[in-house]
Structure formats: C-alpha cells, structure tokens
Design a protein around this motif. Structure first.
Motif, PDB file in Angstrom:
ATOM      1  N   ILE A 158       7.996  -1.489  10.869  1.00  0.00           N
ATOM      2  CA  ILE A 158       7.780  -1.298   9.429  1.00  0.00           C
ATOM      3  C   ILE A 158       6.269  -1.274   9.188  1.00  0.00           C
ATOM      4  N   PRO A 159       5.753  -0.218   8.568  1.00  0.00           N
ATOM      5  CA  PRO A 159       4.298  -0.152   8.355  1.00  0.00           C
ATOM      6  C   PRO A 159       3.863  -0.975   7.144  1.00  0.00           C
ATOM      7  N   TYR A 160       3.808  -2.288   7.320  1.00  0.00           N
ATOM      8  CA  TYR A 160       3.408  -3.166   6.220  1.00  0.00           C
ATOM      9  C   TYR A 160       1.942  -2.951   5.869  1.00  0.00           C
ATOM     10  N   THR A 161       1.608  -3.222   4.600  1.00  0.00           N
ATOM     11  CA  THR A 161       0.211  -3.089   4.183  1.00  0.00           C
ATOM     12  C   THR A 161      -0.587  -4.348   4.492  1.00  0.00           C
ATOM     13  N   SER A 162       0.098  -5.436   4.823  1.00  0.00           N
ATOM     14  CA  SER A 162      -0.614  -6.692   5.008  1.00  0.00           C
ATOM     15  C   SER A 162       0.202  -7.613   5.897  1.00  0.00           C
ATOM     16  N   ALA A 163      -0.482  -8.578   6.528  1.00  0.00           N
ATOM     17  CA  ALA A 163       0.213  -9.520   7.396  1.00  0.00           C
ATOM     18  C   ALA A 163       1.231 -10.350   6.617  1.00  0.00           C
ATOM     19  N   GLY A 164       1.103 -10.384   5.289  1.00  0.00           N
ATOM     20  CA  GLY A 164       2.061 -11.093   4.446  1.00  0.00           C
ATOM     21  C   GLY A 164       3.392 -10.366   4.327  1.00  0.00           C
ATOM     22  N   LYS A 165       3.473  -9.122   4.827  1.00  0.00           N
ATOM     23  CA  LYS A 165       4.725  -8.359   4.924  1.00  0.00           C
ATOM     24  C   LYS A 165       5.512  -8.312   3.619  1.00  0.00           C
ATOM     25  N   GLN A 166       4.864  -7.938   2.528  1.00  0.00           N
ATOM     26  CA  GLN A 166       5.581  -7.858   1.261  1.00  0.00           C
ATOM     27  C   GLN A 166       5.573  -6.451   0.674  1.00  0.00           C
ATOM     28  N   ALA A 167       4.816  -5.542   1.275  1.00  0.00           N
ATOM     29  CA  ALA A 167       4.780  -4.170   0.763  1.00  0.00           C
ATOM     30  C   ALA A 167       4.662  -3.206   1.934  1.00  0.00           C
ATOM     31  N   ILE A 168       5.301  -2.051   1.784  1.00  0.00           N
ATOM     32  CA  ILE A 168       5.301  -1.036   2.840  1.00  0.00           C
ATOM     33  C   ILE A 168       4.301   0.056   2.469  1.00  0.00           C
ATOM     34  N   ALA A 169       3.530   0.499   3.459  1.00  0.00           N
ATOM     35  CA  ALA A 169       2.458   1.471   3.198  1.00  0.00           C
ATOM     36  C   ALA A 169       3.027   2.828   2.774  1.00  0.00           C
ATOM     37  N   MET A 170       2.169   3.613   2.126  1.00  0.00           N
ATOM     38  CA  MET A 170       2.543   4.920   1.573  1.00  0.00           C
ATOM     39  C   MET A 170       2.712   5.975   2.662  1.00  0.00           C
ATOM     40  N   GLU A 171       3.564   5.769   3.621  1.00  0.00           N
ATOM     41  CA  GLU A 171       3.824   6.814   4.610  1.00  0.00           C
ATOM     42  C   GLU A 171       4.679   7.886   3.932  1.00  0.00           C
ATOM     43  N   GLU A 172       4.219   9.119   4.031  1.00  0.00           N
ATOM     44  CA  GLU A 172       4.825  10.195   3.251  1.00  0.00           C
ATOM     45  C   GLU A 172       6.319  10.376   3.543  1.00  0.00           C
ATOM     46  N   GLU A 173       6.684  10.319   4.828  1.00  0.00           N
ATOM     47  CA  GLU A 173       8.083  10.569   5.182  1.00  0.00           C
ATOM     48  C   GLU A 173       8.985   9.472   4.607  1.00  0.00           C
ATOM     49  N   ILE A 174       8.477   8.248   4.580  1.00  0.00           N
ATOM     50  CA  ILE A 174       9.281   7.157   4.021  1.00  0.00           C
ATOM     51  C   ILE A 174       9.422   7.351   2.512  1.00  0.00           C
ATOM     52  N   PHE A 175       8.309   7.704   1.873  1.00  0.00           N
ATOM     53  CA  PHE A 175       8.327   7.988   0.437  1.00  0.00           C
ATOM     54  C   PHE A 175       9.399   9.034   0.116  1.00  0.00           C
TER      55      PHE A 175
END
Lengths: 503, 503
Positions: free
Chosen positions: A417-434
């Motif tokens: 999962i491409p998290y935005t932070s080590a806190g693992k609460q948000a997933i980065a804006m990867e286009e294919e996932i979007f």
C-alpha cells in the motif's frame, strides 16, 4: 561569516527510533485522542496479521484501563501462534525489523515500525516497560522490555517462564500518558467497529475504561484464504530492484534468474527479453551491470506479460462487505469487488467499494476507508480515496451531498500500500488507484441510483394514490346516490380500482 | 495451521534507506510532476539552509536539463561555505545524518533525510552517481558518489581535487527518471516562485529545460538575523527527554544541570522545582531515576516559567511578506507577524499571515503555505493551515470563497515543525498552531474588511455621483433658461457641487 569547519562540528547521526521519537507526529501521535487510537490500531494490526499468517480465526481482546490524569493502560491479546522468546525484543522494540517489509505479500503492517512505535510512545510518556506474554505451544514467557532508542533495539529487563496452561497467542500490555478516551468518530471504539466491518471473520472483544464490555461478534465463520508471497512482476520493477535481486539470488545465469525469481516469465518470454534487450540469457548474474539491468527493465516495458496474478491477494468479498455494512442497518446496500489491477506498472491491487444507504448512516456522505482490511481513521483529506469520492458527480446518482444518509466503504488490497506517511493513515495519489476507486464507486452507484429511482417512483405513486383516495368517500357517496347501491360497497370497489390502476 | 517457528524464519531487518526506497511515497515521490518538484525542493532547501547557517546572502542557481523520455538532469548551486570532503558522503548519502535534527534551532530541513532521499531517487531511477562540487575556501573537490542502501551510507566512487578559482559553495548534480517538467502550480517553477516570496533576501536563478532563464531577484538586501540554537524550555520536555539530556550533560548535580541546560530556569526557579518535586537539587544527575525525572517534569507543569525566548526564531517580518506578495501585484495587501507562542507546552513557534487581494490572484482563495520559509506545495488537504483557513467565516470579511481573488499566505516558524510525514509537505493538527493561524488570519482579515468596505463605499459613491451627473446637462440647461446665466458655467458649477457634496 562562518566557515565550513565551524558548521560541521555539529554533525551527528540519529537512529531510526530517535528520529521517530522526535517526529512522533509522523507515526500519527498528534493529540490525546488520536494518540490513543493509534496505539490501539498498531497493536490490533499486529494481532490480526499474526492470526492471518497462522491461518487462525482471530479472537482479539482489547482492554483499556484508566490509571490517572491522561494516563491509561492498554492491552491487546490474540490467539495466534505466539512469538519465540528470542524474537520478542526485535518484534516489539526494533524499528524496521520484521517479516513483512521484505516480502511481496499482502498484510496490514508492512513496515516493521508500528508496534515498536507504540512501545516507544509508552516508554517516552511513562517510563514503564512493555509487558509481553506469549505462548508458542512449546514455551510460554512473560517478558518486561523497553527500547534502547539510541541503538534502535529492544532490551529485555525481566523474563519469567510460565507453566503452559494450554493458551496460545500473544498479549501485549503498555501504559501511556498524554492520551485520552472518548467514543467519538476518532476513538478506539469506532476504530474497532470499523475493523469489525472489514473483518467479519474476527471476534473482537473490547473493555472500555469504565468497565463496559463490548462484543463485535464474528458475522462470518469462514476464514479468508491466506495471502501468499508473490513473485514480483517484471512491470513493477526498477533497474535497482533487479540488480539487488540479482545480487541476492541463487540462480547463476540471467535466464534462470528471470524465470525463477519473477512472475510471468516463461522460457519463451525470457527469450523475448533477450531479443529486445540484447543482454544474453547466459550472462552470469553476478556480472550484471547497471546498463545490462536497465536494458532488461526497458525490455520489460516493451513486452506483453500476463497481468500479475492476484491469487495471493485476498479481498474481503462482496458478501462479507454487505455483512459488515449490516452493522449500520442500512435500508439499501450494495458492494463490489473489482478485478485486480496494477499500479506503477506491476504492483497488483484490488479495489472494493460498498455503499450503505439509510439506517444508522447520518445525513451526508461518510467515507470509511480501509487498506488491507485495516481501518484508516485519520488524514482523510490527504488520501486518494477521498480525492476519488470528491471527483464523483453525485447528483447523477440522486445523492445530495448534504442530506442523503450514505456510507461509502472503500478497501484497497495490495502487496504494497503506497502510504503517504509512516503513520499509515492515507494512501498516496497513485493514478491507477484513483481511477479504480472512481470506477468502483460509479459501478455501485448505478445500483444505488436504481434503488433511489424506484424509491422515488414508489413515493410518487403513493402520493397519486393518496390524493385520489382523498376523494373516494365523496365520490362514492355521489355514485351511491346515483346508482342506489350501498355506499360502503361502492367505496370499497372504488378504492380497489384506484389501487389496481396505480399500483 | 502454521507454528511460530515457521513464521519467524522470515524475520529480517531493513536499513532506513531501504525503508524509504520501498516507501518513496513517504518522501513525496508520487507521480512524475511531484517527484520532480520534490527533488528540486530538497536540494534548494539544503542550499538555503547552508547559506543561512553561514550568514551569507543566498545566490541559488537551479538548472533542469531534458535528457530523454521522462529523464532529466537537475543541478542546484549555492554560495555557502562548502562542505569538507570527509562529510560529503554523509551529507548526501546517509539518511538521518546531519547537523540539524539534534539541535534546537530553526531550519528548513530538520531530519537529515531530504537530500539523501533525492540522491536515492536519482540512483534508483537512473543508476547514475550524484556529482558534488564543493569548495570550502581551503579545498575544492569534485566527487562522484552513490548510496549503499543496505548500509545506509554514501560511497565515493571517484574524487578529483580542483584548483581553487575563488568560488565558494556547493553544487549538486543528479539525474532522474520517472519525472517530468511543466509549469503548473505543482512545478519547480512555482516552487521557486513561492520560495522567492518567502525569501526576499535570496537571489534565485532558474534555467528551464528549454533554456529559458528566469530570475527571481532579491527584493530585500537585508540578511535576516541568523537563527540561534536555543535551550529547551521546561514546558516542552518529556520525562524521557530529561533523562536523555541528564545522561549526556556535563553538569554533575541536578541543580546545575537544570540551570545550565534548560531555558528560563534561574536559581530561584530551580529551588521551586526542588520544593514542588521533592527531588533534591544536590542529586547526582547520573543517578536520576525515571521516577525522579517524572516528578521534576510534573513540577515543570505546575510552576510558572517565563515563555520560551523567541530570539532564536527568525520570522520573515511583515514588511518582507508585503514585499514578497508584491510579486502578485495585489490591489491590497496586509501582513502580520504574531507574537511567539508555544505548542506541546514548550516548543516555540511564530505564525505569520499575509493577504493579497486582486492583482494576479485568481478568483477564489489560494492558500500558500510555508514552514520556516520553505514552501509547502503538496498535501494541502492534510495540513493544519488548510484546516484553519477552512474554519474561518469568510463572509464576515466580505470574502466570497468562489469569486474573491485572494491569496492567503501563512508561514510557520519553529525550532521543530511537526510534519505529518518525512516528505515535509503538511503540518500536523497541533491545536495551538491551529488557533494561532486562525487568529492571524482573523487579524489580517480585519484590515481586508476595512479595505473591502471602503472599496464598496467608493463604488456606491461613484454610482450615486454618476447617476446625478447624468441629469447635469438637462438640469443645467433648465437653470440657465430660468436664470439667464451661461449653460456651460451653470453645468460646471453644478458638477462641482455634486462632486463636493458626495466626494
């Protein structure tokens, strides 16, 4: 003006634990409520992963005790395989250590930071050691341990062997200050409720600080299939990845290396790679240069491969999502598990979307987000799921953003999962996932729209019938006078006629 | 079912570089445009910090060259003190190394990750070494280096001594793939424009891939005061902090330790701490237990201290913010530097807010965010500044969220910015910071409201005058007929009268 020598006197190196101690916000420890929920989250994540790996129906017990002003004791117990004594200090006390990060396999944790971070937060705020009780079936130990932050290592302070009483599993008990307990949307209570929705096979028992016992029961007795370690797909690899793998593999020649270590590389595909890249399959992998590897990776991009297998990815499943959403008692619900896709070329993922309308949903859209079944409670504003929900033209689906009581459930399943932070609460804006989240929402929304349309039709029909029925008594009287028939009989006939015609 | 021994065969430990390689999203490397801007951001941040520490007016030169499909070369040059050869591998190749993280001092970087992360991204996508040219005044070297990711260490591949030509400073050149260049809001161009707004004392030259040369000139020749290392304030300390400091300090007794190592602890305050905590000031610091330290820290919370000094914090200043915002050519602008406050009890920070109305501002509110003068371009949705802006009742200040062309500038200055992620693009929801940003906005908004009101009054007045003037010719003719005076004279008198009365 200062010289370079003045300035570089101050040069030092931090350990990863010292770094996260200084930057606890990056692990999610911001504010008393959030810090409490993050502690529970990290410990429960570990417990559920442990059960999943061991293929055991999870029975998790979470207890929070009030100890004093902003001071609590938190314990989480699982029924997994237990942890051998020699691994306990690393599992709970060494950041970036673990069995998850280096394997290409779906799991809730993927960093080897979370639970050590919880022990760190406990230690930094209370000075108390963590207590770990673990039974592997061979041995059962109770260990008191803390963290040596400068060395990034767990340290056993005291250990006691306990007589086996038949119990298997692990229990971790920590104390924490600068935390507080309430029952808001951001609380451990809601976190566990959300966990239960996405893990209907888990039984979660929760004891609140005031002693209230809450059971999130198992609503599905089928154990999900275990995720599997997957080989990397050529399309998801960088040149650097390929070189690192080549350095550490057992194969001697490029050809056998590619076939044995990567997914979807048959003998025929390997030959195609050789043709396109110009790098011989007989090349000794230990002599592979950056240039060779780059040509091979560029060839990967030009060749058609079968999509990565998703057999190792275990989504929740439509039926289980509906079961989970039944906690909300919705008037209408729908769920979909999309076909596997890949992002960054080769990392497989699966999107699942569920919608629940009415019931306990509040007016407006509530998004509940998951990554590998683990609830994402915070940082919604920076998450790709939120962006995808915002991008939908909801009016098309008869949804009013302010008043329609709608819960939108999204789960992302992936080996990474491409998290935005080590806190693992948000997933980065990867286009294919979007895009996949969007498509998933649109697909479920069509079901919702049909329901809303039929609801609207039923409402209109009822209105029409009601307005005709209003005139029934008067009209019946008039007809009865004209025809001499009994008023009530006429009225009943008349009502039947209306209902037949407009039903 | 698997046993613990099966599962723990897979247990491994990652280096911090391997961790961030796997989780490059956490450093901000998501998508081609963002990755490009993050690279420039990390290198420019380092360059500006180097100048600031050395107390030199920054001259920064950024050049981006197109090399091929999604392939660029990026170089950043500064005029600071240069870096001694032996530190080059650690500065550019070892994560968590540096002079910033362990000192209590305001700087743009604070982690020792950023520029090593840029070198890592370069290496992972291109396999090329980074080239560092640095002259300290004593020696000038050109170094080619790369990263040993498993060891988290920089490795010099080639080094050449260069004859001193009088130049001082550092230039770093990297190649990167999977990046792209455009001129959007998220581009290096806009990043540098924003940097220039908050650093009016810096001269930034930028050469775009097509050769276009852009100069962001120096609009203020005054070098800001240098930030200073500050002692920690008792209110910002945890028990753990106190123990770690006690272990590493030179003082022998608690009393002298507290007075020499902490801010705002006088002899009298120390005695008060002794009284409240019950821990003797004569206690040998090396024998301080957790319990002692906790009692001391609890005493910190009960005693009144002077607020932390903010002399080491260097805000931009109202005048310079207005100068910076003049890049937008606003019709009206206002700026404020708030008084220093603290968060988490003792970490000092200063909020600055600027508003620019009209000019090149687009309709709607644009937020431009800074932390220690460094632009925050991404992850706005998860940032405390965004939450604070959203919480304002803008209509009260005559601002329409959709149509008013307004730029809201916010800068947070602190010895420690509580970022939500190692990518340093969003600030965590610390309550005190949230409140201060709100107050800052409300204060500047009052100025804006006065301007908007006077603008509205002027507009109404003009409307009134215009409608009266419409009748002037006819009325003048009539008066002239009645009085026999010259029509033009009457008209002129009449117009003067209207303007005098309604001006």
């Amino acid at each position: 003006m200062k010289t370079a020598n003045d300035l570089f006197k101050e040069f030092k190196i931090l350990s990863v634990s010292e770094f996260f101690k200084k930057n606890a916000d990056m692990l999610g420890y911001t504010g008393k409520i959030r810090s409490m929920t993050i502690l529970v989250h990290e410990m429960v994540t570990n417990a559920l992963d442990a059960c999943e790996e061991a293929h055991i129906l999870p029975e998790i017990r979470v207890e929070i005790d009030h100890r004093g002003d902003s001071h609590y004791e938190i314990s989480v117990e699982d029924n997994a395989t237990g942890i051998p004594l020699k691994f306990i200090p690393d599992v709970f006390g060494k950041m970036l250590a673990g069995s998850k990060a280096h394997r290409n396999m779906q799991s809730r944790g993927q960093q080897g930071i979370g639970v050590s971070g919880a022990v760190m937060y406990s230690q930094v705020t209370t000075g108390q050691p963590a207590v770990i009780i673990s039974s592997t079936g061979e041995e059962m130990w109770e260990v008191k341990m803390n963290l040596d932050l400068q060395k990034n290592a767990g340290k056993i302070i005291e250990k006691n062997k306990i007589n086996d009483n038949g119990w298997r599993g692990t229990k971790i008990v920590i104390e924490a200050k600068d935390v507080t307990y309430n029952k808001s949307k951001y609380s451990p209570y809601n976190y566990l409720r959300m966990s239960s929705i996405a893990n209907p096979h888990a039984r979660i028992e929760f004891i609140e600080p005031d002693g209230t016992k809450i059971l999130f029961p198992r609503s599905s007795k089928t154990l999900p299939k275990s995720p599997k370690i997957m080989k990397l797909h050529p399309r998801g690899m960088s040149t650097d990845d390929l070189l690192v793998m080549a350095k550490n593999c057992r194969a001697r020649k490029l050809g056998s290396f590619l076939r044995s270590e990567l997914a979807r590389v048959s003998r025929k595909k390997a030959e195609e790679i050789e043709r396109v890249s110009g790098v011989s399959l007989d090349k000794n992998v230990s002599r592979l240069t950056w240039n060779d590897a780059e040509r091979v990776v560029n060839a990967f991009k030009k060749i058609d491969f079968m999509a990565p297998s998703s057999e190792g990815l275990i989504p929740i499943g439509e039926e289980n999502i509906i079961k989970g959403l039944s906690l909300i008692n919705p008037e209408f619900s729908v769920a979909i598990t999309r076909a596997p896709k890949t992002y960054r070329g080769g990392i497989p993922f699966i999107i699942e979307v569920g919608l629940a309308y009415g019931g306990k949903s509040e007016p407006g859209i509530e998004i509940i987000r998951y990554a590998n079944r683990s609830p994402l409670v915070f940082d919604q504003g920076g998450c790709v799921i939120n962006e995808a929900v915002k991008s939908i033209d909801w009016r098309r689906y008869r949804v009013n953003l302010e008043s329609t009581p709608l819960t939108v459930f999204v789960n992302v399943t992936s080996t990474h999962i491409p998290y935005t932070s080590a806190g693992k609460q948000a997933i980065a804006m990867e286009e294919e996932i979007f895009n996949e989240v969007r498509f998933g929402i649109m697909e479920t929304c069509r079901g919702l729209k049909r329901y809303m349309d039929s609801k609207r039709r039923a409402y209109r029909k009822k209105q029409r019938i009601d307005s005709l029925l209003k005139y029934a008594p008067e009209t019946s009287k008039a007809i009865s006078r004209l025809t001499g028939r009994d008023t009530d009989k006429v009225k009943n006939l008349f009502i039947k006629l209306i209902e037949k015609k407009y039903a």
